[in-house]
Structure formats: structure tokens, C-alpha cells
Design an enzyme around this catalytic site. Structure first.
Site, PDB file in Angstrom:
ATOM      1  N   GLU A  42      38.985  31.871  50.126  1.00 22.25           N
ATOM      2  CA  GLU A  42      40.252  32.277  50.752  1.00 22.25           C
ATOM      3  C   GLU A  42      40.805  31.142  51.612  1.00 22.25           C
ATOM      4  O   GLU A  42      41.059  31.300  52.817  1.00 22.25           O
ATOM      5  CB  GLU A  42      40.084  33.593  51.538  1.00 22.25           C
TER       6      GLU A  42
ATOM      7  N   GLU B 161      36.313  38.849  44.258  1.00 28.13           N
ATOM      8  CA  GLU B 161      36.264  39.951  45.231  1.00 28.13           C
ATOM      9  C   GLU B 161      37.228  41.026  44.752  1.00 28.13           C
ATOM     10  O   GLU B 161      38.424  40.771  44.607  1.00 28.13           O
ATOM     11  CB  GLU B 161      36.649  39.484  46.634  1.00 28.13           C
TER      12      GLU B 161
END
Ligand code: AHR
Length: 555
Positions: free
Chosen positions: A222, A354
């Protein structure tokens, strides 16, 4: 009622063909009397092989995932193998994990791998990334291993866990707070031949003289957020530095770039544009994250707001989270198209490392299980429809990791001290394991939309969702029926083959709120039945809020 024709095709050409097929395949006269829905399985239209890595997992050093989840310690009265929870290993092995990702998540970009090597008693205690998160349950003790990391689980413990469970390790390297050289050194520690370097000898002194053979490496996590708040162009420069010229010691490294959140195609487009024609060199996979949460009234940037309870939900909340999860399909398509603007041959594949449902705090299995939540039949439907989406896009999706394995978000397991249970999501992974390594087969679904109300206005989602795959004579069909109150009597037509025998395994408790607990660990369990098959036609009733596998032996 309007009917959704759901083309499980890959290209626009496929789509147009599918649209024509949907009306041509099952002429009204041949349809079973009273069937609500139709599924055509086009056996002579095989697609890509479904990567076993689509059935991958994620263990972040977060709340109760590592400590008390997988790690109980060597001296524990909880049965363990080298300190790792045995019951969990045995159950995980059964569902054939593809890869297991570690140590984060956001934790990864704060982690120094050197803290987790050497004798356990000498390892430092460090502040965990998640210490000051907003979601801690009232009364949670943060002064234990969940708040201050004793580093008892480091690279070797993780590699052993993977080996015992039968999954390949996938390590997410720290790009935000360690230099590139530290990633290469970590690769060396894991993969250098026995005795070849100082780090290989250090690995041997930890009990693992031979290489650990770690192939999958994440280059940050991220990076648009907790991994550094980079602009995509800046992350592109970082990626090049970290990913260039890493000795791989004979393991063909698969480097995974930190891709977009949800449908943020701007991140993908600008990163790929910066990397130039031909696509990003040295990149194997582009990681996208998508969590589903209830957000009637709009998603907010705040992590806590907009989320609802994991167990207490009404019709609208039930359908809305499934609808949000089902956006996965359009996200995959959108990012894939943008990646193809520069990576024209689609050398880089998508990695959804994810995904899952994310609810408000309040149903943690124990207070220190930060982001821990219960898992109901609703989550099983969510898992089924997401895995079906990945299967249908097997040529694009090379890996997917459900978040997370135990005691966190959409877990397969809940564990605390000597208590342990499987969740409905575990059973979905068990049912769907048959797809791993099989060749996907196109299916066309026609089912009435599910109708519900969102913010007082009419809303709908598709009625049935599924995927099909084949190995030899074994055809596997998985289907979710999201409707809370309507069974779907379905006529399944095998185009180009006939069934010799059909076995159904279905997860369908009477109430979508049903879930397993430590006290009642078998409230949700799959049930098996045999299904009469007549040549190339199968009639099956998909119960409300259900996930079903049909194992079909072809004649
Ligand atoms: O899975 C929990 C967190 O969600 C991960 O650490 C992060 O990558 C994501 O935002």
C-alpha cells in the site's frame, strides 16, 4: 422479473458471443419445467488454468494473527509443532494453501527482518505498527505481544509454518523505512546456498542450513498509503531501485508491486506510464487490495466509520456488503485494461493480495485480537462469489490472498489459548480447493436478479454467481445463491459432455447469521448429497444464502 445474463467470458468478442449464446443455448422448449435459473457449462470452451496461488493466505503481525493465532510457543500446553499451533496447521494443510503472505500489510513497512533472526531469547522487543490503532476493543491489553512485538516469530519460524502447512512463503519487504539493500540481504538470508555467505551461515545457526527458497517478494505494501504515501510516479522510481539486479540464487524471483486500492485506476495508469513501454521490468505481479464494508450513504476515508456489525445485520446490510465485494470483477477488468495500455502482452499479472469483508469492532474472539471479527454464512457467500470471480479471470489473476488467516477480518480460523474453530469461510476454501490447478471452463448463467432496498430505493444484484473448471473427467462447478429467501431451481446443461455421477457439497444453514463459535464450533458445516443426473442435464436447487460445489464425473 428481469433476468441477468451473466457472461463469464474474457474479451469483448467473448461477451458478444455469450450474449448470443445465452438466448440460443437453452431454447424455451428444452428448459426444465419450473426452473428459475439456467447454467450452461461450455465444456469445449476451456480457459486458463486456475493458479493454485489464487487460494492464498495472509498472516500479518497484527492483533491475534501471529501471537495466539499461529504462534503459541514451544513450551505451550496447546499442541504445537516447533511453537506453531498444530490444529491450525493440520486444517490449513487440508485446504491446500497456495502462498502465505507475511509480515504485513502495513506492519511490513515498519519491520526490520534482522530483529527476527538469531536465538529467540536475544531478539529485541519493538513497538508494533498497530499499537495506536483506533479499533482496539475496550479492555484489550496492549502491553503484551500484540502491542510490543517480542519477535519470537521471525523469518525461520514463518518459513517453517509455510512448510508445515504446505504453502509457499510470500514475504512483503519494507520499502518505506529500510534501504533497498536490506531487501536484497533478506533475499540472501533466505535463498543463498548453504554456507555460502555470512547470512547463509546465520540462517544455519537458526536451524535451517539449506535455502528456504522464497520466490514471492512484495516490494512494499500500500505504497499509496501506510507504505509511504507515495505518488505513483515516485513509487515507480522506488520500485526500480528495489527490484533491479537482485541475485536470486536459482529461485526465479516473482516480484510484486504495490498496486491500487479498489478501483483507483489512476494509481495503476500513472505507475505503468512512468515505467514506460513494455510494462514494468522485473515485475511479476501487480497487487490490488479490495475490502468490502457496509457503506450505505457513501464510503468514507475513515477506517472505523461506515462499517457495521459482523453478526447483527439486516437485509440491506447483507446485500450491500455482497454487492461491494462483487465489484471485484469490474475492478479486475478496469486495472487489467489499463495495465495493457503499456504492458501490451500482459506480462504482468494481477495479484489481489488483500481481500475480504471488514466489519466494525465488537465481535473479536478475544480483546487483543485487533480487527478480529466473527464470520457468518454471509461471509461464506462473499468468499464464494469472490473466488468464483478469480476463477473466471484465471488468465488475469495469478494470486489472491484472503485477509487474514486467523483472528483478523475474513478469517478461516478463530483461535485463543486452547480454543479453536473453523469459520464458514474455511469451509468455502475446502469446497473450492478442487479448482486449484484445473482448467477454467466457461459457463453462462441466467438467473433472476435479487431485489432489495438500499436507502429506501430499489436495488439489485445478480441472482447466481459461479465458476467451472475441469481436470481430466472431473468437472467442478461452484455456485453461490445470495438470495436470503429464495431457492433457485436450476437447470444445468453440460454442453459437449454428459455426467456419469454428481455429488453436491453445500454450505446452507437455515439462517445467514449462523456462525461457529468456540462453544458451538459446528453450527455451520457442509453437507454432502448425491444428485440424480440425466445425460447432459442436471437439475439442482440452490438453497437461499448458500455456497455449493457440484463435483461432476463426466462420462
Ligand atoms: O489487513 C489489514 C490492513 O489492511 C493491512 O495491514 C493493510 O495493508 C490494509 O490496509
Amino acid at each position: 422479473m428481469p433476468t441477468t445474463k451473466h457472461p463469464h467470458g474474457n474479451t469483448r468478442r467473448d461477451f458478444l458471443r455469450t450474449a448470443a449464446l445465452a438466448s440460443a443455448l437453452i431454447p424455451a422448449g428444452l428448459r426444465a419445467e419450473g426452473a428459475d435459473a439456467h447454467i450452461d457449462v461450455l465444456l469445449d470452451e476451456p480457459g486458463a488454468v486456475i493458479a493454485p496461488e489464487i487460494y492464498s493466505h495472509f498472516v500479518e503481525n497484527l492483533g491475534g494473527v501471529i501471537y495466539d493465532g499461529i504462534w503459541v510457543g514451544e513450551g505451550s500446553r496447546v499442541p504445537n509443532v516447533n511453537g506453531l499451533r498444530k490444529e491450525l496447521i493440520d486444517a490449513l494443510r487440508k485446504v491446500k494453501p497456495g502462498t502465505i503472505r507475511w509480515p504485513g500489510g502495513c506492519f511490513a513497512d515498519q519491520y526490520d527482518w534482522r530483529d527476527g533472526v538469531g536465538p529467540r531469547k536475544d531478539r529485541p522487543t519493538r513497538t508494533n505498527f498497530w499499537l495506536e490503532a483506533l479499533e482496539w476493543a475496550p479492555g484489550a491489553k496492549r502491553n503484551g505481544p500484540q502491542g510490543y512485538d517480542p519477535n519470537e516469530v521471525g523469518t525461520i519460524e514463518f518459513a517453517r509454518f509455510c512448510k508445515l502447512a504446505g504453502g509457499q512463503p510470500y514475504i512483503a519487504a519494507n520499502l518505506r523505512s529500510l534501504p533497498a539493500q536490506e531487501m536484497w540481504r533478506w533475499v540472501e538470508y533466505c535463498n543463498a546456498p548453504a554456507g555460502a555467505t555470512t547470512l547463509a551461515r546465520q540462517r544455519a545457526s537458526g536451524g535451517e542450513p539449506g535455502p528456504l527458497g522464497v520466490r514471492f517478494w512484495g516490494v512494499g505494501n500500500e505504497s499509496w498509503g501506510c507504505g509511504g504515501n507515495f505518488a505513483p510516479e515516485d513509487y515507480a522510481i522506488e520500485f526500480r531501485r528495489y527490484a533491479t539486479w537482485i541475485p536470486d540464487y536459482g529461485v526465479h524471483l516473482a516480484l510484486i508491486g504495490s498496486g491500487p486500492n479498489d478501483n483507483n485506476v489512476d494509481w495503476t495508469r500513472r505507475f505503468f506510464a512512468k515505467m514506460g513501454p513494455g510494462g514494468p521490468a522485473n515485475m511479476w505481479g501487480w497487487a490490488m487490495h479490495h475490502y468490502a464494508w457496509n457503506a450505505s450513504g457513501g464510503r468514507t476515508a475513515n477506517w472505523v466509520e461506515g462499517k457495521r456489525d459482523a453478526v447483527k445485520f439486516d437485509h440491506e446490510q447483507y446485500y450491500e456488503i455482497l454487492r461491494d465485494a462483487d465489484a471485484m470483477e469490474s475492478m479486475i477488468g478496469a486495472h487489467w485494461a489499463v495495465m495493457g495500455e503499456t504492458d501490451r502482452r500482459h506480462r504482468v499479472k494481477l495479484v489481489v493480495d488483500e481481500w475480504g469483508a471488514w466489519y466494525a469492532p465488537g465481535t473479536e474472539p478475544f480483546p487483543e485480537a485487533l480487527l478480529g471479527q466473527q464470520n457468518t454464512m454471509r461471509d461464506a457467500v462473499l468468499a464464494g462469489l469472490t473466488l468464483d470471480t478469480f476463477n473466471r479471470h484465471a488468465e488475469k489473476v495469478a494470486m489472491a490472498n484472503v485477509a487474514q488467516l486467523v483472528n483478523c477480518l475474513q478469517s478461516l480460523f478463530l483461535a485463543h489459548e486452547d480454543k479453536f474453530c473453523l469459520t464458514p469461510t474455511y469451509h468455502v476454501f475446502d469446497l473450492y480447493a478442487a479448482h486449484q490447478g484445473a482448467r477454467s471452463v466457461r459457463m453462462v448463467t441466467g438467473a433472476a436478479d435479487v431485489r432489495y432496498t438500499r436507502n429506501g430505493a430499489a436495488a439489485q444484484m445478480r441472482g447466481l454467481n459461479g465458476s467451472a473448471s475441469m481436470i481430466g473427467k472431473q468437472l467442478t462447478l461452484t455456485v453461490t445463491n445470495p438470495s436470503l429467501d429464495r431457492a433457485q431451481d436450476t437447470e444445468i446443461a453440460l454442453r459437449g459432455g454428459a455426467a456419469r455421477s454428481v455429488t453436491a457439497v453445500s454450505l446452507a444453514p437455515a439462517d445467514a447469521h449462523a456462525h461457529n463459535t468456540f462453544a458451538d464450533p459446528r453450527a455451520v458445516e457442509p453437507k454432502q448429497s448425491s444428485v440424480p443426473a440425466k445425460g447432459s442435464t442436471i437439475a439442482y436447487r440452490f438453497p437461499p444464502a448458500s455456497v455449493t460445489k457440484l463435483a461432476i464425473e463426466l462420462g
